[in-house]
Design a protein around this motif. Sequence first.
Motif, mmCIF file in Angstrom:
data_model
loop_
_atom_site.group_PDB
_atom_site.id
_atom_site.type_symbol
_atom_site.label_atom_id
_atom_site.label_comp_id
_atom_site.label_asym_id
_atom_site.label_seq_id
_atom_site.Cartn_x
_atom_site.Cartn_y
_atom_site.Cartn_z
ATOM 1 N N GLU A 78 -7.494 1.611 6.120
ATOM 2 C CA GLU A 78 -5.813 1.682 6.297
ATOM 3 C C GLU A 78 -5.290 2.150 5.252
ATOM 4 O OE1 GLU A 78 -5.231 -2.445 5.319
ATOM 5 O OE2 GLU A 78 -3.420 -2.401 6.913
ATOM 6 N N PHE A 79 -5.571 1.940 3.430
ATOM 7 C CA PHE A 79 -4.790 2.411 2.832
ATOM 8 C C PHE A 79 -4.946 3.407 2.730
ATOM 9 C CE2 PHE A 79 -4.800 4.880 -1.362
ATOM 10 C CZ PHE A 79 -3.273 4.539 -1.649
ATOM 11 N N ASP A 121 -19.438 5.928 -2.350
ATOM 12 C CA ASP A 121 -20.007 5.081 -3.212
ATOM 13 C C ASP A 121 -21.219 6.122 -4.290
ATOM 14 O OD1 ASP A 121 -18.780 2.682 -3.721
ATOM 15 O OD2 ASP A 121 -19.331 2.556 -1.930
ATOM 16 N N ILE A 144 -2.001 5.337 5.534
ATOM 17 C CA ILE A 144 -0.443 4.993 4.460
ATOM 18 C C ILE A 144 -0.295 6.306 4.126
ATOM 19 C CG2 ILE A 144 0.759 2.720 3.772
ATOM 20 C CD1 ILE A 144 -0.492 0.557 5.189
ATOM 21 N N TYR A 145 -0.559 5.397 3.393
ATOM 22 C CA TYR A 145 -0.811 7.125 1.990
ATOM 23 C C TYR A 145 -0.465 8.249 1.714
ATOM 24 C CZ TYR A 145 -1.381 8.211 -2.863
ATOM 25 O OH TYR A 145 -1.048 9.085 -4.270
ATOM 26 N N GLU A 199 -10.679 -2.966 -5.699
ATOM 27 C CA GLU A 199 -11.968 -2.158 -6.180
ATOM 28 C C GLU A 199 -12.483 -0.783 -4.909
ATOM 29 O OE1 GLU A 199 -15.654 -3.841 -6.597
ATOM 30 O OE2 GLU A 199 -13.935 -3.911 -7.964
ATOM 31 N N LEU A 200 -11.010 -0.499 -4.679
ATOM 32 C CA LEU A 200 -11.387 0.668 -3.883
ATOM 33 C C LEU A 200 -10.442 1.755 -5.450
ATOM 34 C CD1 LEU A 200 -9.602 0.526 -0.668
ATOM 35 C CD2 LEU A 200 -11.828 1.384 -1.165
ATOM 36 N N LYS A 242 -16.053 6.599 -5.412
ATOM 37 C CA LYS A 242 -15.050 5.396 -5.899
ATOM 38 C C LYS A 242 -15.710 4.222 -6.630
ATOM 39 C CE LYS A 242 -15.334 5.272 -0.553
ATOM 40 N NZ LYS A 242 -15.791 3.943 0.767
ATOM 41 N N PRO A 243 -14.445 4.190 -7.287
ATOM 42 C CA PRO A 243 -13.769 3.716 -6.859
ATOM 43 C C PRO A 243 -12.666 5.002 -7.082
ATOM 44 C CG PRO A 243 -14.357 2.621 -8.897
ATOM 45 C CD PRO A 243 -15.476 2.894 -8.304
ATOM 46 N N PHE A 244 -11.536 5.803 -6.154
ATOM 47 C CA PHE A 244 -10.970 7.092 -7.267
ATOM 48 C C PHE A 244 -8.929 6.783 -7.155
ATOM 49 C CE2 PHE A 244 -8.388 6.844 -3.080
ATOM 50 C CZ PHE A 244 -9.033 5.616 -2.378
ATOM 51 N N THR A 293 -8.798 2.861 -8.809
ATOM 52 C CA THR A 293 -8.337 3.493 -9.988
ATOM 53 C C THR A 293 -7.010 3.419 -10.100
ATOM 54 O OG1 THR A 293 -8.980 6.018 -10.567
ATOM 55 C CG2 THR A 293 -10.745 4.833 -10.975
ATOM 56 N N ASP A 315 -15.042 1.701 5.880
ATOM 57 C CA ASP A 315 -14.370 0.560 5.526
ATOM 58 C C ASP A 315 -12.938 0.208 5.260
ATOM 59 O OD1 ASP A 315 -13.205 -1.254 3.523
ATOM 60 O OD2 ASP A 315 -13.989 -0.561 1.804
ATOM 61 N N ARG A 332 2.803 9.056 4.109
ATOM 62 C CA ARG A 332 3.584 9.070 3.415
ATOM 63 C C ARG A 332 3.976 10.183 2.790
ATOM 64 N NH1 ARG A 332 5.736 5.376 -0.240
ATOM 65 N NH2 ARG A 332 7.893 7.097 -0.601
ATOM 66 N N LYS A 333 2.745 10.561 2.390
ATOM 67 C CA LYS A 333 2.411 12.190 1.551
ATOM 68 C C LYS A 333 3.485 13.250 2.824
ATOM 69 C CE LYS A 333 1.430 10.552 -2.207
ATOM 70 N NZ LYS A 333 2.971 10.826 -3.533
ATOM 71 N N GLN A 358 0.406 -1.065 -0.197
ATOM 72 C CA GLN A 358 -0.145 0.062 0.052
ATOM 73 C C GLN A 358 0.588 1.244 -0.296
ATOM 74 O OE1 GLN A 358 -3.386 -0.358 2.013
ATOM 75 N NE2 GLN A 358 -2.743 -2.574 3.097
ATOM 76 N N HIS A 366 -10.856 -1.055 5.029
ATOM 77 C CA HIS A 366 -9.647 -1.131 3.545
ATOM 78 C C HIS A 366 -9.291 0.465 3.507
ATOM 79 C CE1 HIS A 366 -9.283 -5.501 3.804
ATOM 80 N NE2 HIS A 366 -11.575 -5.294 3.653
ATOM 81 N N VAL A 367 -10.136 1.095 3.433
ATOM 82 C CA VAL A 367 -9.680 2.792 2.906
ATOM 83 C C VAL A 367 -9.197 2.719 4.024
ATOM 84 C CG1 VAL A 367 -11.498 4.229 2.132
ATOM 85 C CG2 VAL A 367 -12.594 2.459 1.847
ATOM 86 N N PRO A 415 -5.661 7.198 -5.416
ATOM 87 C CA PRO A 415 -5.581 7.847 -4.391
ATOM 88 C C PRO A 415 -4.881 9.442 -5.193
ATOM 89 C CG PRO A 415 -5.240 6.335 -5.079
ATOM 90 C CD PRO A 415 -5.549 5.931 -6.526
ATOM 91 N N ILE A 416 -4.210 9.515 -6.286
ATOM 92 C CA ILE A 416 -2.941 10.185 -6.997
ATOM 93 C C ILE A 416 -4.114 11.827 -6.907
ATOM 94 C CG2 ILE A 416 -1.060 11.563 -8.461
ATOM 95 C CD1 ILE A 416 -0.833 8.192 -9.184
#
Lengths: 396, 263, 479
Positions: B158-159, B226, B162-163, A88-89, B247-249, A91, B153, B166-167, A55, B155-156, B251-252
């Motif tokens: 957590e990601f 969503d 982290i993301y 799924e999250l 979503k889906p999105f 693109t 969610d 880092r930024k 990730q 997963h969202v 991240p950048i």
Amino acid sequence: METPLATAVLFLYALCAVMIVGLVVLFALKIRNSSADNKARHCQEKYRDYFVYLQAHGEEEERLKVPHGEVTQSEKQIMQKKLFELMELFTGVHRQKLIWLCEDLGLIELDRKRLKGAWKWTRVDAAYNLGMMRSKEALPDLLQLLEKSSYDPSIFIIARSIARCARDTGDLREMVLLLVRYKKNFHELIVDILSDSQIDTAPLFASFLRETSTDLVKIGLIGLLAQSQSQPGIESALYKLIESEDKDIRIKAVKLVCQDVRYLTEQRVKAFMNHKDWEIRAMMAKAVGGLGLAGYIPMLKSAVGDSSWWVRHHSAYSLTALEVEGFAALCEILREERMGNKLQMAHEVIQEELEKGKRQAAATQDVEKQLQYNQKLHLYHKSYRKTISTVAALER
Amino acid sequence: MSNLVPVFYQLLTNMEASQSACGVILVACKNLSKESVEAIKRDFSPKETDSGETHFAYDKTKNLLGIMVEQHNLADTHFFALRVKDYLQESQLLSGSLLIASFPESSASSGQLFMRMMQEIKDLDGYGEIKIYDQRNSADAEEQTRILLVNHDEHVNEFLRIYLERKGYMVTVANDGMDGMEKYREWSPDLVITDLNLPILNGYQLMEKIKHHEASAMSKIVVLTDKRLEEDVQKSFALGAADYITKPFSPIELEARVRRLIS
Amino acid sequence: MRDFLLYYGVFAVYYVIAINSLYFIILMFSFKSIMGILKSSVYSRFQSLSGSRHVPPISILVPAYNEELTIIENVRSLLSLNYPKYEVIVVNDGSKDDTLQVLIEEFQLTSSEHMPMQPVLQTSKIRGIYHNPAFPNLYLIDKGNGGKADSLNAGINLSHYPLIASIDADSLLEKDALIRIAKVYMENPEETVAIGGDIRIANGCKIEDGVVSDIRLPDKFLPMMQSVEYLKAFLGGRIGWSAINGLIIVSGAFGVFRKDYVVKVGGYREGYPGEDMNIIIKLHKYMLENNLPYRVAFCPDAVCWTQAPDSFRILGSQRRRWGRGNLKNMIEYGKNMVLRPKYKVFGMLTLPFNILFETLNPYFRITGLLALIGYTLLDMTNAHVLLIYGLLNLLYGVLLGIGSLLLEEIAFRRYPRFKDIVKMLFYTILMFFGYRQIGVIWRFLGHIEYLRNNNSWGTMTRKSWQAENKNISSLEARG
């Protein structure tokens, strides 16, 4: 005496046997499920750092690396679930890198084999997985699987996968054709499934408008209605559909026409407002207010007296949407009518609009809004005085 | 053998001069004998790292193992650190966390950054955590942008944690609307990223509450959801959302929008 | 006399075999469709679907009678469902407590005296409609007391969307229950006239802020019994019945209907209990008589949690009411539709099954048992007949119970702990020692009440509805 009960006794033994089998299966399943849960938890723990790595570096150019050391098949499948949740999250590049990773883990290859498996639900599993991994190579097999399936919930899983893997509109078209075979009219769902595809679907929908199959036409109309921009080059087909024998098609076509002010010539508005289908009259009445076409106020005013409740309803509301001018027309109805549906609808909507206006005027500093409310109130009082007896009668 | 600092300092300076990249991993270990250091060197011999030379150094007094891998970017270094951690953990030599970085970093000189890394690993607690060294947050923790993530969610959450960390953002996570509101009060973040489908309080109710909260003038709200209906977009903006992402999105793109909003 | 008793007893033995074998066949149908249900539940991205434009909008109707303690919590919970477009219409059925006031206060509703309403169904007098633009999808109808069905009809009159969902005010919907049902609808929108959700027992579960946060089996005896009973009826029974389109009931606690057909069959009918079964029978009748292809579906992964009665008194009143409703429906519709080929599966299978094995069940069971006991008393040497009768009942019943536990374990696994399954198994067996027999007697009492009070249905319905709702402890109080 023994004979009539002998069968029953035999039955008892059979019951015992079946019951024991059932119990064994139940406990075996329970144990298997909990051990699978444990395994999954263990695996997640083991690869926790690895997932952080995945990730944290989703953006760089090179591929993500597969975990160091031996990864067992079952571990791979557990990882796959988590990877899917992430895919799924996203693109863009983040998703693409995870797809590459699945490929490097050998998951695409594995599922392509499973797609040809003997057991139906294995094939469905594989189809779902391949869809998630956007495997273009698997597409012909997926189409074939859909072709062989009979109508049950699994066809939607397969169809969604096809939409995700599709290479071009041709693939999507083939999928739609396979789905309409079932004759179950799930058009909205098909359009939703198509929206999962990475391909621009607008040209596909536009091409459906020229088809003879009503199913395809309906799908095309629903698809185009959901698009935010109007598709060029569909006018002639659309105008033909307004005359369609299928009521549903007529209504949807008119709805599409009503979305774009450029299609709405005076002649057409007039025709729709006098159409034999009340749905079309109601839709047109609603659209006039939504698009702010103040020129049609007289037409709306007479439509407040329509035979259909919905047409009366939308006409009256559209008049309130057309600022003070529209409101004035509603008030005129109060003056002109003595009783009946038209008067009642106008009266109800006026009251509601005034209530709303009062609230808004109190809450806002906007002088314009307050002024507008006062103007409306004045108009209402003017007509109210003259019809006081009717209004009083209504309110009793 | 307390030669970690001088050796790495020298190596990094050389690298900088020759403009080649490398990754550094610092590990808090138990007391390593000479033999075990040799064993580590042997087991991570270059043939496995496929490119670049690997340097090992061990600081006896601080119980720090340093590893430098040439021609590794951050992702490679991170991946390498996974192996190092597993290895040390298996041989029961690990005593604390790992700090990783790649050089050259953008602004400051590699040598100085490395010295700051040495500082930071001392303060790092926990066991077996792998942390990416961020030159920004050690410097000015006060000025970091604070982001509150509200999403059901995991997963969202957590990601994005982290993301966005880092930024260089400071991130707090909430699982539902109520939790989100509590964290909002405690923490008053600069920016809130929220879903609309949330248990207990949904996104709208949360936005409504934030709107009526006193200190709210400062924080921006981004909706990440969503829901794709026009009504939802309209309503979100009416309630004060600054941006609406479905979503889906990407991240950048999300990060770009966040950056635009806080600048 | 002895011979007659014996033959009657033998007949009862085979009756038991027959009824249970039919249940068993239905169970097999459940097994047949369970994999499809499981896969489609696991592989549908409901989160994403809940934001789609293509999902049909739904009007949720919530009839409320004396619900001041729980209504706020429940409406809040309903307002935060994961669903793209829906409205919540609470219908205050002339409550005697402050249901109306607490709602108006909490949501700052104001009376919209002139909200247009399309009066497609007859109801008792509407006193007012309340609304607040800050909660655009919440409406409150205040009306004179008229019963549950009357409230639903009033809700239909105000509703703006083509689908309606009826939900009990004391039940709790899972966040994605509605979108799961909508998916089943979308898969066959033209033929689907009604879809039922799965009802589960919330007693014992931890409920926080309108969300079931920890799923546990009930601790008390009666709710635990009902837990097992519901599991059996919904998973073992309704999945199978829906597979052959023979579903006779969509639970009033949570079901979704097509409004146009509900209106066409005249809406809900007031006057006696069992309006949930009544509407389904009428839908079957209408569709079959007009030769329209249709289905009544069941969606077992859309879950609605409800509080089960935990005292014998309330449970008894509920079961007597069911007995009454069932008998009334069978007398009114059953006799005209049963065994007529025109009514297909519904007329040839569902109705006869229902009459023989549900409505008349108490008579066969009680008399069979009495006959066998009588026979045994006369002739002790043949006591084993009674034993066979008892064992058959027990074993077959337990087997069906195991079957539904198996379905639960395959597809849903809401009770993941090992001891839960042992506990459920234990209660499945225990059910046949007392609980079932009492149930049969309640049903019988219900029939007697029906025959005695045929004319005074309206008041009786309301009374029992009221009694029940007052006594079922609130979700909030348990949280």
